[in-house]
Motif scaffolding. Structure first.
Motif, PDB file in Angstrom:
ATOM      1  N   PRO A 188     -16.027 -18.492  10.591  1.00  0.00           N
ATOM      2  CA  PRO A 188     -14.767 -17.975  10.063  1.00  0.00           C
ATOM      3  C   PRO A 188     -14.863 -17.771   8.557  1.00  0.00           C
ATOM      4  O   PRO A 188     -15.693 -18.387   7.886  1.00  0.00           O
ATOM      5  CB  PRO A 188     -13.761 -19.091  10.402  1.00  0.00           C
ATOM      6  N   THR A 189     -14.023 -16.898   8.036  1.00  0.00           N
ATOM      7  CA  THR A 189     -13.918 -16.736   6.589  1.00  0.00           C
ATOM      8  C   THR A 189     -12.470 -17.000   6.185  1.00  0.00           C
ATOM      9  O   THR A 189     -11.545 -16.878   7.000  1.00  0.00           O
ATOM     10  CB  THR A 189     -14.354 -15.336   6.128  1.00  0.00           C
ATOM     11  N   PHE A 190     -12.282 -17.350   4.912  1.00  0.00           N
ATOM     12  CA  PHE A 190     -10.969 -17.796   4.459  1.00  0.00           C
ATOM     13  C   PHE A 190     -10.583 -17.102   3.159  1.00  0.00           C
ATOM     14  O   PHE A 190     -11.436 -16.765   2.331  1.00  0.00           O
ATOM     15  CB  PHE A 190     -10.984 -19.313   4.258  1.00  0.00           C
ATOM     16  N   ASN A 191      -9.298 -16.908   2.985  1.00  0.00           N
ATOM     17  CA  ASN A 191      -8.760 -16.391   1.735  1.00  0.00           C
ATOM     18  C   ASN A 191      -8.739 -17.508   0.697  1.00  0.00           C
ATOM     19  O   ASN A 191      -8.946 -18.684   1.012  1.00  0.00           O
ATOM     20  CB  ASN A 191      -7.345 -15.844   1.969  1.00  0.00           C
ATOM     21  N   THR A 192      -8.488 -17.151  -0.548  1.00  0.00           N
ATOM     22  CA  THR A 192      -8.518 -18.138  -1.626  1.00  0.00           C
ATOM     23  C   THR A 192      -7.457 -19.225  -1.459  1.00  0.00           C
ATOM     24  O   THR A 192      -7.620 -20.331  -1.971  1.00  0.00           O
ATOM     25  CB  THR A 192      -8.322 -17.449  -2.991  1.00  0.00           C
TER      26      THR A 192
END
Length: 260
Positions: A188-192
Motif C-alpha cells: 500500500p501507499t499513503f498520503n502525507t
C-alpha cells in the motif's frame, strides 16, 4: 410525571452502558465458514530455484538474513539439513528479514510435520507476514496451516490472507509433504497525512494453483476486529512462531525479487 422521568432515563442509560460493556468484540466475529473452497489435487510443491536477480533469504545454510522480531538480535530458529524449523521455546518468537521491501515476488516452501496432531487452527499454525509493521503478529499475514481434511473457518485456512481473503481453491497436501507459496505483493501507499493513497494487493499460488487473484486488502491483519491500515514505507518479511501445542513447522528455499 416529571419526577418519574429521571429514574427511567437513568435506567435506560445503565442498560446502554451494560450493553456496550457486554458486547466486546470476539475473534469469532470475523471468522467466515462458507463458501468452502473446492479441493484441488496439485502435482506437488513448486520447487523453483532462485533466478539471477533474486535476494536469497534462506538457502539452507544459515540465518544471516534474519533477526528476532522482538529485539533485532540474531535469529534463533534452528537450521538442520538445509531446513529452517520454528523454535517454539518460550521467549523466542517470530523472526523477520533484515532487509525491508515494498513490492516484490516471493517464493517459499513449507512443511507441516507428518506427526501433526490437533484440529482446526491448532494444527500446524504459522504465518508469513508479507509486510511486518511492528513487533508481535502485526502486518499482513498469509496463513500457513494444515488444510488437508482439516475443517476451520475458510478465511483462516492455508492460502488465505488471514481474516480477509478466502482461497479460490484448497490444493493443500498431506502433512509431511513439502508445499509452496509463490506470491506477488503490491504494498500500500499513503498520503502525507497517513491516509491510504493506494491499497495493498496480493496474488498467491499455492502448490502451483492460483488461490488469491490480485486481492485488494482492507488493511493489516487483526485477530479481533476488522482490518485497518497503518502508514508505513518499507517493511521486512516475517515468519510466525504461533505458539500452539502442535509440532513446529519447517521452511526451505526462500527468495524474493524486488519489483517496481
Amino acid at each position: 410525571m416529571r419526577r418519574l422521568l429521571l429514574p427511567v432515563a437513568l435506567s435506560f442509560a445503565a442498560t446502554a452502558v451494560f450493553a456496550q460493556e457486554t458486547a466486546k468484540p470476539k475473534p469469532e466475529d470475523t471468522e467466515v465458514w462458507s463458501p468452502v473452497p473446492p479441493v484441488v489435487t496439485p502435482a506437488g510443491a513448486v520447487t523453483t530455484p532462485p533466478p539471477s536477480d533474486a535476494i536469497v533469504l534462506f538457502d539452507g545454510k544459515n540465518l544471516d538474513q534474519w533477526v528476532q522480531v522482538s529485539d533485532k538480535s540474531s535469529a534463533k530458529w534452528s537450521v538442520n539439513g538445509g531446513i529452517l524449523t520454528v523454535n517454539k521455546e518460550k521467549g523466542v518468537g517470530n523472526i523477520e528479514t533484515k532487509k525491508t521491501f515494498r513490492n516484490y515476488q516471493l517464493h517459499i516452501e513449507w512443511r507441516v510435520p507428518a506427526t501433526i496432531a490437533g484440529e482446526g487452527q491448532g494444527r500446524g499454525n504459522s504465518g508469513i507476514f508479507l509486510a511486518s509493521t511492528g513487533t508481535g503478529d502485526t502486518g499482513y499475514e498469509l496463513q500457513v496451516l494444515d488444510s488437508y481434511q482439516n475443517k476451520t473457518y475458510v478465511n483462516g485456512m492455508a492460502g488465505s490472507l488471514y481474516k480477509q481473503a478466502i482461497p479460490l481453491a484448497n490444493p493443500g497436501l498431506k502433512p509431511g509433504e513439502w508445499q509452496s507459496y509463490d506470491v506477488i505483493w503490491t504494498a500500500p501507499t499513503f498520503n502525507t497525512d497517513g491516509s491510504v493513497k493506494t491499497p495493498a494487493y496480493a496474488t498467491v499460488l499455492f502448490n502451483g494453483v492460483l488461490v488469491e487473484n490480485h486481492f485488494q486488502l482492507k488493511g493489516e491483519t487483526l485477530y479481533i476486529g476488522p482490518p485497518v491500515y497503518k502508514a508505513y514505507d518499507r517493511a521486512p518479511i516475517k515468519l510466525q512462531a504461533h505458539g500452539d501445542k502442535s509440532e513446529p513447522l519447517s521452511f526451505r528455499n526462500i527468495w524474493a525479487r524486488e519489483l517496481p
